[in-house]
Design an enzyme around this catalytic site. Structure first.
Site, PDB file in Angstrom:
ATOM      1  CG  HIS A  73      -9.250  19.428  12.168  1.00 19.45           C
ATOM      2  ND1 HIS A  73      -8.695  20.831  13.008  1.00 19.45           N
ATOM      3  CD2 HIS A  73      -8.013  18.939  13.169  1.00 19.45           C
ATOM      4  CE1 HIS A  73      -7.113  20.412  14.090  1.00 19.45           C
ATOM      5  NE2 HIS A  73      -7.489  19.502  13.609  1.00 19.45           N
ATOM      6  CB  SER A  95      -2.481  17.569  23.303  1.00 16.86           C
ATOM      7  OG  SER A  95      -2.167  19.045  23.645  1.00 16.86           O
ATOM      8  CD1 TRP A 131       1.905  14.603   9.206  1.00 12.65           C
ATOM      9  CD2 TRP A 131       2.994  15.453   7.676  1.00 12.65           C
ATOM     10  NE1 TRP A 131       3.105  13.663   9.437  1.00 12.65           N
ATOM     11  CE2 TRP A 131       3.589  14.103   8.490  1.00 12.65           C
ATOM     12  CE3 TRP A 131       4.285  15.544   6.732  1.00 12.65           C
ATOM     13  CZ2 TRP A 131       4.936  12.841   7.595  1.00 12.65           C
ATOM     14  CZ3 TRP A 131       4.638  14.901   5.890  1.00 12.65           C
ATOM     15  CH2 TRP A 131       5.200  13.486   6.695  1.00 12.65           C
ATOM     16  CE  LYS A 132      -3.379  20.360  13.905  1.00 11.55           C
ATOM     17  NZ  LYS A 132      -3.739  20.740  15.425  1.00 11.55           N
ATOM     18  CD  GLU A 155      -8.857  16.452  16.572  1.00 17.78           C
ATOM     19  OE1 GLU A 155      -7.741  15.649  16.376  1.00 17.78           O
ATOM     20  OE2 GLU A 155      -8.473  17.453  15.844  1.00 17.78           O
ATOM     21  N   GLY A 191      -1.683  14.843  15.766  1.00 18.56           N
ATOM     22  CA  GLY A 191      -0.897  16.235  15.187  1.00 18.56           C
ATOM     23  C   GLY A 191       0.370  16.660  15.806  1.00 18.56           C
ATOM     24  N   GLY A 192       1.248  17.526  17.140  1.00 16.37           N
ATOM     25  CA  GLY A 192       2.355  17.291  16.809  1.00 16.37           C
ATOM     26  C   GLY A 192       3.374  16.382  17.184  1.00 16.37           C
TER      27      GLY A 192
END
Length: 255
Positions: free
Chosen positions: A98, A216, A14-15, A170, A237-238
């Site tokens: 990360h 992504s 979620w960052k 990543e 991520g998003g």
């Protein structure tokens, strides 16, 4: 993926997003969408959300992780969180290394190794991130770089402890940019990482280790990426901030 040899894992990162209230709402929406998953489902959330996330996910197949941890158990490290603290809260997973931690907070391969070994010592499962910058890919040193990151991160890690390590490839140039490595590029580097793990330990450890793709992965490209034999899941991520999108990726990994 090869589920006969290793677990498929979809993990959300979620960052710095979602308040505890928003975390509860999102997990509540996700639970019915991923309840029949034939893969492991993990959400790595900001520290302030962990308690709410653990409560919201209780009784479901969603496991909760943290986004980082320090390498000391306690001490004068203002703003840091130790693996002991995470363990006592009930956290199962932690992301280490990360690219955003390396880029913005000066983490190095050496401190990544220290954090990883500290987390393993407390019984946490570690999602170790490795990956190259765009200029490094253009220079043709992707293989050398990810091998170096992998070897330094796993330095001093026993064969037994390595079973609690998941590696997430990543490519830095594909994180938050909307660009994605092709499925062939993802497969190529995940295979490089697996071969490197085999050199450090043996083929059994390498074949049993989950290696994810991050960068992504989304609802549209997950099927193709996860069809590759050495891509065992994703660090998302998003798309992990949207219940429906995340569930589509989980379904792709459940095939």
């Amino acid at each position: 993926m090869n589920k006969a040899k290793r677990a498929a894992i979809i993990a959300g990162n979620w960052k710095m997003n979602k308040t505890p209230k928003e975390a509860t709402e999102l997990i509540t929406a996700m639970k019915p969408l991923v309840k029949d998953a034939d893969c492991k489902v993990v959400l790595c959330v900001p520290f302030v959300d962990i308690d709410a996330a653990l409560k919201a996910s209780e009784g479901s197949n969603i496991e909760i992780g943290a986004e980082n941890c320090h390498f000391e158990t306690s001490g004068a490290f203002t703003g840091e969180i130790s693996p002991v603290m995470l363990k006592e809260m009930g956290v199962k997973y932690v992301i280490i290394g990360h690219s955003e931690r390396r880029q913005y907070f000066a983490e190095t391969d050496v401190t990544v190794n220290k954090r990883l070994t500290a987390a393993l010592k407390e019984g946490l499962k570690v999602i170790l991130c490795v990956g190259e910058l765009l200029e490094q890919r253009e220079q043709g040193i992707t293989e050398e770089l990810v091998r170096m990151q992998t070897k330094i991160a796993l330095g001093g890690v026993s064969k037994e402890d390595a079973k609690n390590v998941i590696i997430a490839y990543e490519p830095v140039w594909a994180i938050g940019t909307g660009k994605t490595a092709t499925s062939d590029q993802a497969q190529e580097v995940c295979k490089i990482i697996r071969n490197c793990v085999a050199e450090i330990y043996d083929n059994d450890v390498a074949e049993g280790m989950t290696i994810q793709y991050g960068g992504s992965m989304n609802a549209k490209n997950a099927d193709e990426l996860l069809s590759k034999v050495d891509v065992d899941g994703g660090l998302i991520g998003g798309a992990s901030l949207k219940a429906e999108d995340f569930s589509i990726i989980v379904k792709a990994a459940s095939k």
